[in-house]
Structure formats: C-alpha cells, structure tokens
Design a protein around this motif. Sequence first.
Motif, PDB file in Angstrom:
ATOM      1  N   ASP A   1     -58.009   6.461 -14.704  1.00  0.00           N
ATOM      2  CA  ASP A   1     -59.074   5.330 -14.995  1.00  0.00           C
ATOM      3  C   ASP A   1     -58.172   4.386 -16.006  1.00  0.00           C
ATOM      4  O   ASP A   1     -58.455   3.072 -15.333  1.00  0.00           O
ATOM      5  CB  ASP A   1     -60.405   5.646 -15.837  1.00  0.00           C
ATOM      6  CG  ASP A   1     -61.101   6.728 -15.024  1.00  0.00           C
ATOM      7  OD1 ASP A   1     -61.206   6.748 -13.692  1.00  0.00           O
ATOM      8  OD2 ASP A   1     -62.075   7.676 -15.451  1.00  0.00           O
TER       9      ASP A   1
ATOM     10  N   ASP B   1     -56.051   2.442 -13.308  1.00  0.00           N
ATOM     11  CA  ASP B   1     -56.739   1.743 -12.293  1.00  0.00           C
ATOM     12  C   ASP B   1     -57.364   0.455 -12.856  1.00  0.00           C
ATOM     13  O   ASP B   1     -57.622  -0.587 -12.169  1.00  0.00           O
ATOM     14  CB  ASP B   1     -57.724   2.429 -11.655  1.00  0.00           C
ATOM     15  CG  ASP B   1     -57.146   3.374 -10.415  1.00  0.00           C
ATOM     16  OD1 ASP B   1     -55.986   3.168  -9.872  1.00  0.00           O
ATOM     17  OD2 ASP B   1     -58.005   4.578  -9.809  1.00  0.00           O
ATOM     18  N   GLU B   2     -57.554   0.471 -14.211  1.00  0.00           N
ATOM     19  CA  GLU B   2     -58.052  -0.616 -14.888  1.00  0.00           C
ATOM     20  C   GLU B   2     -57.157  -1.830 -14.847  1.00  0.00           C
ATOM     21  O   GLU B   2     -57.567  -2.919 -14.815  1.00  0.00           O
ATOM     22  CB  GLU B   2     -58.460  -0.235 -16.337  1.00  0.00           C
ATOM     23  CG  GLU B   2     -59.025  -1.564 -16.990  1.00  0.00           C
ATOM     24  CD  GLU B   2     -59.688  -1.080 -18.309  1.00  0.00           C
ATOM     25  OE1 GLU B   2     -59.825  -1.979 -19.187  1.00  0.00           O
ATOM     26  OE2 GLU B   2     -59.556   0.181 -18.571  1.00  0.00           O
TER      27      GLU B   2
ATOM     28  N   GLY C   1     -54.451  -1.952 -12.341  1.00  0.00           N
ATOM     29  CA  GLY C   1     -54.055  -2.336 -11.204  1.00  0.00           C
ATOM     30  C   GLY C   1     -55.315  -2.423 -10.218  1.00  0.00           C
ATOM     31  O   GLY C   1     -55.067  -2.455  -8.938  1.00  0.00           O
ATOM     32  N   MET C   2     -56.650  -2.236 -10.531  1.00  0.00           N
ATOM     33  CA  MET C   2     -57.813  -2.611  -9.656  1.00  0.00           C
ATOM     34  C   MET C   2     -57.850  -1.494  -8.557  1.00  0.00           C
ATOM     35  O   MET C   2     -58.113  -1.794  -7.523  1.00  0.00           O
ATOM     36  CB  MET C   2     -57.826  -3.904  -9.208  1.00  0.00           C
ATOM     37  CG  MET C   2     -57.769  -4.988 -10.177  1.00  0.00           C
ATOM     38  SD  MET C   2     -59.687  -4.824 -11.146  1.00  0.00           S
ATOM     39  CE  MET C   2     -60.697  -5.265 -10.059  1.00  0.00           C
ATOM     40  N   GLY C   3     -57.038  -0.247  -8.932  1.00  0.00           N
ATOM     41  CA  GLY C   3     -57.086   0.738  -7.682  1.00  0.00           C
ATOM     42  C   GLY C   3     -56.199   0.426  -6.649  1.00  0.00           C
ATOM     43  O   GLY C   3     -56.158   1.292  -5.744  1.00  0.00           O
ATOM     44  N   MET C   4     -55.164  -0.689  -6.794  1.00  0.00           N
ATOM     45  CA  MET C   4     -54.514  -0.921  -5.565  1.00  0.00           C
ATOM     46  C   MET C   4     -53.171  -0.323  -5.592  1.00  0.00           C
ATOM     47  O   MET C   4     -52.292  -0.887  -4.741  1.00  0.00           O
ATOM     48  CB  MET C   4     -54.513  -2.436  -5.428  1.00  0.00           C
ATOM     49  CG  MET C   4     -55.762  -3.230  -5.140  1.00  0.00           C
ATOM     50  SD  MET C   4     -55.524  -4.712  -5.072  1.00  0.00           S
ATOM     51  CE  MET C   4     -54.880  -5.436  -6.496  1.00  0.00           C
ATOM     52  N   SER C   5     -52.813   0.211  -6.676  1.00  0.00           N
ATOM     53  CA  SER C   5     -51.655   0.985  -6.614  1.00  0.00           C
ATOM     54  C   SER C   5     -51.698   2.411  -6.063  1.00  0.00           C
ATOM     55  O   SER C   5     -52.308   3.392  -6.691  1.00  0.00           O
ATOM     56  CB  SER C   5     -51.060   1.122  -8.046  1.00  0.00           C
ATOM     57  OG  SER C   5     -49.641   1.749  -7.990  1.00  0.00           O
TER      58      SER C   5
ATOM     59  N   ARG D   1     -48.714   7.019  -7.829  1.00  0.00           N
ATOM     60  CA  ARG D   1     -50.082   6.996  -8.411  1.00  0.00           C
ATOM     61  C   ARG D   1     -50.246   8.242  -8.982  1.00  0.00           C
ATOM     62  O   ARG D   1     -50.881   8.759  -9.961  1.00  0.00           O
ATOM     63  CB  ARG D   1     -51.279   6.712  -7.365  1.00  0.00           C
ATOM     64  CG  ARG D   1     -52.655   7.032  -7.865  1.00  0.00           C
ATOM     65  CD  ARG D   1     -53.603   6.635  -6.743  1.00  0.00           C
ATOM     66  NE  ARG D   1     -54.884   6.750  -7.021  1.00  0.00           N
ATOM     67  CZ  ARG D   1     -55.573   6.229  -7.958  1.00  0.00           C
ATOM     68  NH1 ARG D   1     -55.252   4.954  -8.274  1.00  0.00           N
ATOM     69  NH2 ARG D   1     -57.007   6.282  -8.279  1.00  0.00           N
TER      70      ARG D   1
ATOM     71  N   ILE E   1     -47.966  -4.566  -7.379  1.00  0.00           N
ATOM     72  CA  ILE E   1     -49.081  -4.198  -8.210  1.00  0.00           C
ATOM     73  C   ILE E   1     -49.015  -2.858  -9.058  1.00  0.00           C
ATOM     74  O   ILE E   1     -49.269  -2.379  -9.950  1.00  0.00           O
ATOM     75  CB  ILE E   1     -50.225  -4.006  -7.300  1.00  0.00           C
ATOM     76  CG1 ILE E   1     -51.502  -3.612  -7.947  1.00  0.00           C
ATOM     77  CG2 ILE E   1     -50.144  -2.861  -6.254  1.00  0.00           C
ATOM     78  CD1 ILE E   1     -52.007  -4.596  -8.919  1.00  0.00           C
TER      79      ILE E   1
ATOM     80  N   THR F   1     -46.766  -3.351 -12.227  1.00  0.00           N
ATOM     81  CA  THR F   1     -47.836  -4.201 -13.133  1.00  0.00           C
ATOM     82  C   THR F   1     -48.616  -2.948 -13.591  1.00  0.00           C
ATOM     83  O   THR F   1     -48.792  -2.759 -15.019  1.00  0.00           O
ATOM     84  CB  THR F   1     -48.837  -5.020 -12.351  1.00  0.00           C
ATOM     85  OG1 THR F   1     -47.858  -6.052 -11.870  1.00  0.00           O
ATOM     86  CG2 THR F   1     -49.991  -5.428 -13.527  1.00  0.00           C
ATOM     87  N   SER F   2     -48.972  -1.845 -12.879  1.00  0.00           N
ATOM     88  CA  SER F   2     -49.700  -0.647 -13.547  1.00  0.00           C
ATOM     89  C   SER F   2     -49.067   0.208 -14.356  1.00  0.00           C
ATOM     90  O   SER F   2     -49.511   0.464 -15.156  1.00  0.00           O
ATOM     91  CB  SER F   2     -50.361  -0.003 -12.316  1.00  0.00           C
ATOM     92  OG  SER F   2     -51.228  -0.709 -11.448  1.00  0.00           O
TER      93      SER F   2
END
Length: 270
Positions: free
Chosen positions: A86, A89-90, A92-96, A101, A191, A194-195
């Motif tokens: 969570d 994903d906060e 990377g907006m779930g895009m990684s 992951r 992304i 960034t995450s």
Amino acid sequence: VISELIKKTLYGASKIGKLLVSLTGGRDSRINLGATKDFREKVRYFTIKNDAVNPEDLRCAQLLADEVSLNYSVVPSDYPEDWLLDLYDEIGMGMSVGTRRVIIDAALAISGPDHIHVNGSQGALFNGDYWPSVDPKKFNGMILKKQFVSNAKCIVNAVQEWTDSVPKGIPPRAGYDLMYLEQRGGRWGGIGETSSSLFYAPLTPFNSREIFEIIQGLPAELVHSGFMTKDFVRILWPELLDVPYSIVGRSLGKHFPKWLKVLIKKILRK
C-alpha cells in the motif's frame, strides 16, 4: 572514457550517502562493482534471493564476493505484506509492476534514509538492445509495439505519437537508443525508480547524456556485440573477469513480440 565517467559518478555518490550495489551474474552489475574498487570498504553489496532469481546469479555473485573480499550479503525475499504494498503503491499509483514489485520486502530490509541504491538499469544501451539489426539503416519507431502484450488502439496511438516526436533525420542507431532510454528506462523503469524512493535514493549511472553521445560514435559492430561491458570491467577491475558470468538465453527471445513470450511462459508453467 565511459569507465571513468561511471567510476566518478559512483565515487561522488559515495560522498553523500551509503552505497548499496546489487550483484548478479550479469554484465551490468559487474561494471558497477568494478567502478567501486577504490572505495569498496564503504559499500554494501547484496543479492536478493527468491524463487524468481536465477540460481546462477546467486552463485556468481558469491564467487565475486569471495574473490575480492566484499562486504556482501544475500537478502531473502518473500511476497511483501499488504501494508508495505500500500505504501509502495501510494507513491507509484500501482504502476510499478513486475519483479521489482514483489521484492520490496528485501528492499525494506536494506533501506535507510541516507542509502543510495546503485542499479544496472539501462545497461542494454551497451549492446544495442532495441536495434533490429547489427547496423540499422532505417529508423522505424513502430517496432516498439513488440514490447507490449497487447496492440490496443491506445498503445498503437501512443507509439505513433512518440515516433512522430523523434527528430527527423536522426541516425537510426540513435533513434533506437532513444527509444530504449525513453520508453524502457523512462516510462517503464522511471515509475519503479520513483516508487523505490520509499526505501532509498535510486542511482542509475548508465543513464548519462555523455555516455549516450560516446556510444553513438562507436562502431556499430562493437556496440552490438556486447563485448564493451567486459572491456569496462577489464579497465576498472580486471580480476573480476576471473569469475564467470551467468548464462541467460535472451538473444533469441528479443526477436519475438511480447505477447508471444508471455504465452510461451504460461504454457511452460503448466
């Protein structure tokens, strides 16, 4: 020149934080290892271990650590807990997605506020990974569609939009290298990096305008052969070449579209 640029980049980074250098049996991580030779006592080297990791990577990394006495450890990984996903994903907006992951529990184990993770991303720039031939004579940006599982209209339109943005008359090699850096490195890898800032500052020493420009001036056959990566190590820390590289059969697979490779993997898992 490239070897010196990478070495200076990592030396400078070591002055502002604790370097974490990931090791595998591949060529890219060994360049990073070679570049840290003169200040290796300040570096932590590691390899992540889980079911998705090639056992040869673990074996070769351990051989390297034993050969030159590194501060090295194997970091185990299991699927991360929901709370950690969570947080990840906060950012990377779930895009990684993908392997990076599912190993973030290992990233957490080696994290730190002043830590800098040195990775080998973009290393395929040294072997013309996106080139359709040894010395391409024409640039066709639409071959980027091979990198996607689906050729949905939105994807085709996006690929066409990017292709249209490439400067007219650009040398074909430079066009395909830009494709690799901007699409693979920027859109897909960016992304993820960034995450990863949740755990440490990511550093990609191969992502350099100077290195890109030098690569464009080298003979196409030299770049496409992939031999340069060993030459870098030979300059930086020749003893590292005494340890074999792991063998990963990827040269044939790069000629097939993504959807076909995904289908084959699914069949093999059954």
